[in-house]
Enzyme design. Sequence first.
Site, PDB file in Angstrom:
ATOM      1  N   GLY A 197       2.786   5.561  -0.312  1.00 51.19           N
ATOM      2  CA  GLY A 197       2.570   4.183   0.118  1.00 51.19           C
ATOM      3  C   GLY A 197       1.890   3.258  -0.865  1.00 51.19           C
ATOM      4  N   SER A 198       1.963   3.565  -2.174  1.00 53.03           N
ATOM      5  CA  SER A 198       1.281   2.669  -3.118  1.00 53.03           C
ATOM      6  C   SER A 198       1.946   1.294  -3.165  1.00 53.03           C
ATOM      7  CB  SER A 198       1.228   3.289  -4.516  1.00 53.03           C
ATOM      8  OG  SER A 198       2.494   3.320  -5.119  1.00 53.03           O
ATOM      9  N   ASP A 242      21.796   2.862  -3.470  1.00 53.18           N
ATOM     10  CA  ASP A 242      21.302   2.292  -4.743  1.00 53.18           C
ATOM     11  C   ASP A 242      22.313   1.400  -5.458  1.00 53.18           C
ATOM     12  OD1 ASP A 242      18.814   3.486  -4.539  1.00 53.18           O
ATOM     13  OD2 ASP A 242      19.352   5.237  -5.709  1.00 53.18           O
ATOM     14  N   HIS A 292      13.617   0.657  -6.643  1.00 54.35           N
ATOM     15  CA  HIS A 292      14.046   1.902  -7.273  1.00 54.35           C
ATOM     16  C   HIS A 292      13.354   2.012  -8.634  1.00 54.35           C
ATOM     17  CE1 HIS A 292      16.716   5.290  -7.976  1.00 54.35           C
ATOM     18  NE2 HIS A 292      16.864   4.851  -9.207  1.00 54.35           N
ATOM     19  N   LEU A 317      13.058   7.802   2.015  1.00 58.74           N
ATOM     20  CA  LEU A 317      13.991   8.775   1.439  1.00 58.74           C
ATOM     21  C   LEU A 317      15.213   9.075   2.305  1.00 58.74           C
ATOM     22  CD1 LEU A 317      11.476  11.249  -0.224  1.00 58.74           C
ATOM     23  CD2 LEU A 317      12.837   9.452  -1.300  1.00 58.74           C
ATOM     24  N   LYS A 318      15.355   8.342   3.396  1.00 58.13           N
ATOM     25  CA  LYS A 318      16.533   8.549   4.243  1.00 58.13           C
ATOM     26  C   LYS A 318      17.469   7.360   4.108  1.00 58.13           C
ATOM     27  CE  LYS A 318      15.465  12.367   6.263  1.00 58.13           C
ATOM     28  NZ  LYS A 318      16.266  13.562   6.106  1.00 58.13           N
TER      29      LYS A 318
HETATM   30  C1  GRF Z   1       8.483   4.414  -5.832  1.00 58.65           C
HETATM   31  O1  GRF Z   1       8.554   4.949  -7.099  1.00 58.65           O
HETATM   32  C2  GRF Z   1       9.744   3.666  -5.481  1.00 58.65           C
HETATM   33  O2  GRF Z   1      10.394   3.118  -6.571  1.00 58.65           O
HETATM   34  C3  GRF Z   1      10.600   4.741  -4.887  1.00 58.65           C
HETATM   35  O3  GRF Z   1       9.714   5.575  -4.190  1.00 58.65           O
HETATM   36  C4  GRF Z   1       8.420   5.473  -4.754  1.00 58.65           C
HETATM   37  C5  GRF Z   1       7.477   5.123  -3.652  1.00 58.65           C
HETATM   38  O4  GRF Z   1       6.151   5.171  -4.054  1.00 58.65           O
HETATM   39  N1  GRF Z   1      11.670   4.180  -4.095  1.00 58.65           N
HETATM   40  P1  GRF Z   1       5.001   4.736  -3.050  1.00 58.65           P
HETATM   41  O5  GRF Z   1       5.136   5.605  -1.803  1.00 58.65           O
HETATM   42  O6  GRF Z   1       5.177   3.286  -2.740  1.00 58.65           O
HETATM   43  O7  GRF Z   1       3.719   5.015  -3.770  1.00 58.65           O
END
Ligand code: GRF
Length: 205
Positions: A11-12, A149, A108, A89-90
């Site tokens: 979740g960054s 994508d 991405h 991821l889904k």
């Molecule tokens: C990121 O690298 C984003 O590009 C990808 O998944 C990652 C998510 O990172 N789709 P975070 O959970 O927001 O830290």
Amino acid sequence: MNIAIFASGRGSNIQAILGAIDTGLLPARITVLISNKSDAGALDIARVRKIQTSHLSQKMFPSEEAFVEAMLNVLAQQKADLLVLAGYLKKIPLQVIRRYRNRIVNIHPALLPLFGGPGMYGHFVHEAVIASGVKVSGATVHLVDEEYDRGPIVMQKTVEIIQEDTPELLAAKVLKIEHEIFPVALKAFAEGKIIIEGRKVWIMS
Ligand code: GRF
């Protein structure tokens, strides 16, 4: 603008989006965080900020239809204007893509259309980028359509790749620019400055 965030991981990017909301850069609010994983760090971030959370996984439902209906209900209840995928991821179900056409964005960690598609997530992306020998990578914000994508590109920013870069070092460099460009791209949506011409997306100045 009401944002519904979809996330599966730490979740960054949500933190970056919340930071931009807090400083007034991004005129929006996050009305719900949807995760397919009950232990996603993203859920904790949302809870701390008193953001509504919804754990929705296909496995919890007897059918695909029931799952999709539940997702559409949450989005309608939370009056989502924009669906933001931040490490989700889904695949987003087709009916949701159709209902929210041109209102779903993903980030991405590479320069699409290269290094994307099924299986290209997390460290796999950065490993493939380094192995290919390209000299730049970066982050891409794009609209989500039926193809993984492949939706129209909204914003990109590059980072240089140097000899010392490992997949981990590159991931950290790319993540830093993800946090920069995602809120800026979302701001353009919030301000109605996005122009979509087929595959070309422009931001009005
Ligand atoms: C990121 O690298 C984003 O590009 C990808 O998944 C990652 C998510 O990172 N789709 P975070 O959970 O927001 O830290």
